[in-house]
Design a protein around this motif. Structure first.
Motif, PDB file in Angstrom:
ATOM      1  N   CYS A  77       0.835  -1.193   0.000  1.00 11.83           N
ATOM      2  CA  CYS A  77       0.000   0.000   0.000  1.00 11.83           C
ATOM      3  C   CYS A  77       0.873   1.248   0.000  1.00 11.83           C
ATOM      4  CB  CYS A  77      -0.938  -0.014   1.203  1.00 11.83           C
ATOM      5  SG  CYS A  77      -0.087   0.066   2.794  1.00 11.83           S
ATOM      6  N   ILE A 169       5.266   9.463   7.575  1.00 10.43           N
ATOM      7  CA  ILE A 169       4.019   9.461   6.794  1.00 10.43           C
ATOM      8  C   ILE A 169       3.508  10.896   6.799  1.00 10.43           C
ATOM      9  CG2 ILE A 169       1.637   8.621   6.735  1.00 10.43           C
ATOM     10  CD1 ILE A 169       2.695   6.110   8.235  1.00 10.43           C
ATOM     11  N   GLU A 188       3.257   7.948  -2.208  1.00  6.47           N
ATOM     12  CA  GLU A 188       4.267   8.071  -1.137  1.00  6.47           C
ATOM     13  C   GLU A 188       4.295   6.760  -0.348  1.00  6.47           C
ATOM     14  OE1 GLU A 188       4.903  11.491   1.961  1.00  6.47           O
ATOM     15  OE2 GLU A 188       3.614  10.024   2.946  1.00  6.47           O
ATOM     16  N   MET A 190       7.189   4.146   2.338  1.00  2.26           N
ATOM     17  CA  MET A 190       8.326   4.214   3.260  1.00  2.26           C
ATOM     18  C   MET A 190       9.451   3.251   2.875  1.00  2.26           C
ATOM     19  SD  MET A 190       6.184   4.477   6.820  1.00  2.26           S
ATOM     20  CE  MET A 190       7.611   4.828   7.841  1.00  2.26           C
ATOM     21  N   GLU A 191       9.288   2.533   1.752  1.00  4.04           N
ATOM     22  CA  GLU A 191      10.287   1.505   1.413  1.00  4.04           C
ATOM     23  C   GLU A 191      10.848   1.598  -0.001  1.00  4.04           C
ATOM     24  OE1 GLU A 191       7.042   0.500   2.245  1.00  4.04           O
ATOM     25  OE2 GLU A 191       7.385   0.284   4.398  1.00  4.04           O
ATOM     26  N   ASN A 214      -4.747   5.291   1.107  1.00  3.16           N
ATOM     27  CA  ASN A 214      -5.144   6.591   1.677  1.00  3.16           C
ATOM     28  C   ASN A 214      -4.640   7.682   0.750  1.00  3.16           C
ATOM     29  OD1 ASN A 214      -2.441   5.567   2.881  1.00  3.16           O
ATOM     30  ND2 ASN A 214      -2.315   7.787   3.147  1.00  3.16           N
ATOM     31  N   ARG A 219      -4.383  13.690   8.160  1.00  2.00           N
ATOM     32  CA  ARG A 219      -4.622  12.308   8.558  1.00  2.00           C
ATOM     33  C   ARG A 219      -6.092  12.082   8.887  1.00  2.00           C
ATOM     34  NH1 ARG A 219      -2.553   7.773  10.515  1.00  2.00           N
ATOM     35  NH2 ARG A 219      -3.351   7.256  12.567  1.00  2.00           N
ATOM     36  N   ARG A 221      -7.956   8.699   9.458  1.00  2.73           N
ATOM     37  CA  ARG A 221      -7.843   7.234   9.506  1.00  2.73           C
ATOM     38  C   ARG A 221      -9.114   6.548   8.998  1.00  2.73           C
ATOM     39  NH1 ARG A 221      -7.014   2.780   8.878  1.00  2.73           N
ATOM     40  NH2 ARG A 221      -5.784   1.275  10.076  1.00  2.73           N
TER      41      ARG A 221
HETATM   42  O1  LIG Z   1      -2.504   4.950  11.225  1.00  2.00           O
HETATM   43  C1  LIG Z   1      -2.809   3.785  11.373  1.00  2.00           C
HETATM   44  O2  LIG Z   1      -3.614   3.400  12.194  1.00  2.00           O
HETATM   45  C2  LIG Z   1      -2.153   2.795  10.490  1.00  2.00           C
HETATM   46  C3  LIG Z   1      -2.575   1.484  10.477  1.00  2.00           C
HETATM   47  C4  LIG Z   1      -1.993   0.591   9.645  1.00  2.00           C
HETATM   48  C5  LIG Z   1      -0.953   1.007   8.809  1.00  2.00           C
HETATM   49  C6  LIG Z   1      -0.550   2.319   8.849  1.00  2.00           C
HETATM   50  C7  LIG Z   1       0.532   2.804   7.997  1.00  2.00           C
HETATM   51  O3  LIG Z   1       0.873   3.957   7.988  1.00  2.00           O
HETATM   52  C8  LIG Z   1       1.181   1.867   7.120  1.00  2.00           C
HETATM   53  C9  LIG Z   1       2.525   2.368   6.630  1.00  2.00           C
HETATM   54  C10 LIG Z   1       2.961   1.404   5.582  1.00  2.00           C
HETATM   55  O4  LIG Z   1       2.135   1.577   4.443  1.00  2.00           O
HETATM   56  C11 LIG Z   1       2.767   2.381   3.487  1.00  2.00           C
HETATM   57  N1  LIG Z   1       1.995   3.631   3.446  1.00  2.00           N
HETATM   58  C12 LIG Z   1       0.655   3.674   3.312  1.00  2.00           C
HETATM   59  N2  LIG Z   1       0.229   4.920   3.226  1.00  2.00           N
HETATM   60  C13 LIG Z   1       1.309   5.718   3.315  1.00  2.00           C
HETATM   61  C14 LIG Z   1       1.466   7.134   3.275  1.00  2.00           C
HETATM   62  O5  LIG Z   1       0.512   7.935   3.133  1.00  2.00           O
HETATM   63  N3  LIG Z   1       2.734   7.611   3.407  1.00  2.00           N
HETATM   64  C15 LIG Z   1       3.787   6.777   3.555  1.00  2.00           C
HETATM   65  N4  LIG Z   1       3.677   5.437   3.578  1.00  2.00           N
HETATM   66  C16 LIG Z   1       2.439   4.906   3.458  1.00  2.00           C
HETATM   67  C17 LIG Z   1       4.222   2.510   3.920  1.00  2.00           C
HETATM   68  O6  LIG Z   1       5.043   2.100   2.870  1.00  2.00           O
HETATM   69  C18 LIG Z   1       4.365   1.614   5.144  1.00  2.00           C
HETATM   70  O7  LIG Z   1       4.888   0.343   4.812  1.00  2.00           O
HETATM   71  C19 LIG Z   1      -1.128   3.235   9.674  1.00  2.00           C
END
Ligand SMILES: O=C(O)c1cccc(C(=O)CC[C@H]2O[C@@H](n3cnc4c(=O)[nH]cnc43)[C@H](O)[C@@H]2O)c1
Length: 245
Positions: A77, A169, A188, A190-191, A214, A219, A221
């Motif tokens: 994602c 994020i 966007e 993180m990897e 998203n 933010r 959620r």
């Molecule tokens: O905020 C929460 O409750 C929550 C619950 C589950 C997962 C998350 C994440 O932030 C997952 C981070 C994960 O997913 C990728 N990701 C997804 N959306 C974004 C974003 O807007 N900006 C950066 N990374 C994102 C990321 O690659 C992580 O692996 C939060």
């Protein structure tokens, strides 16, 4: 036979793909959960690398050293940029990865997302220096787009463009707007930049396909839809694996 390595940060990002494969077998790669399966005459390894750049670099390095994959496909994602026309559930293929936290700070106290390029290269390959931007294989991205379109998947839009990666994020509209003004990204994560960096280091073709869970910005959620992002990105990934490789 050199396997195709599928990399995601968490298991849930791979689950819809694993459900479509014949009897994936669990295995362990350097302390990480992975699965092996065959698809026609292809061997697939699906690896849960962990979130963020350090997990990604460790997991991917170990997998490459153990398995010598012929191709790395990163999935999962991401946040989508509304200004690029991305909606939750849409899927995008990366043409470039940009590390938004790699660079030289401005010599003012003013807070800004804009970093100048590093005054030195992170790596050099084939006479080209790499600092914070990793151009990806355009032919591979183009073939992936064509394979996904051929499959006639519906319910979401498909995009292609630059992805940004960092260790945070984004959680404000102001930062999302600045990032879009600077880089015109579609997603966007993180990897992505870490995986692109490691793939380039080893000279292994790299493809990245992500679903938007998203929108990047303030933010909210309640507006996230992780299962939809996982489902749509895996549907596209399967199309690419079945039609092109
Ligand atoms: O905020 C929460 O409750 C929550 C619950 C589950 C997962 C998350 C994440 O932030 C997952 C981070 C994960 O997913 C990728 N990701 C997804 N959306 C974004 C974003 O807007 N900006 C950066 N990374 C994102 C990321 O690659 C992580 O692996 C939060």
């Amino acid at each position: 036979m050199s396997p195709i390595l599928i990399l995601a940060a968490v298991h849930a990002e791979l689950a819809p793909m694993l459900a479509r494969l014949d009897s994936p077998e669990p295995m362990n790669i350097a302390g990480r959960t992975a699965f092996t399966a065959t698809m026609g005459n292809k061997k697939l390894i699906a690896l849960v690398g962990g979130p963020g750049a350090v997990n990604t670099a460790q997991a991917l390095t170990a997998a490459i050293e153990h398995l010598s994959p012929s191709l790395i496909v990163q999935t999962g994602c991401a946040g989508g940029f509304a200004e690029a026309g991305v909606s939750v559930g849409d899927v995008a293929v990366a043409t470039e990865e940009i590390d938004i936290h790699m660079g030289l700070e401005a010599d003012t106290e003013e807070k800004s997302v804009r970093l100048a390029p590093l005054p030195f290269a992170l790596m050099e390959r084939n006479g080209k220096e790499y600092r914070h931007r990793f151009l990806l294989d355009r032919d591979l991205a183009g073939d992936a787009m064509a394979a996904i379109r051929n499959r006639g998947l519906s319910g979401f839009h498909l995009h292609k463009g630059s992805f940004v990666s960092g260790s945070t994020i984004t959680a404000t509209q102001a930062r999302a707007k600045s990032l879009f003004t600077l880089y015109c990204p579609v997603m966007e994560s993180m990897e992505g930049a870490a995986a692109a960096h490691i793939a380039l280091h080893y000279g292994i073709p790299f493809l990245e396909i992500r679903g938007a869970s998203n929108l990047v910005g303030a933010r909210n959620r309640d507006a996230w839809n992780l299962p939809l992002a996982f489902e749509n990105s895996c549907a596209c990934l399967m199309a690419v694996l079945q039609e092109t490789m």
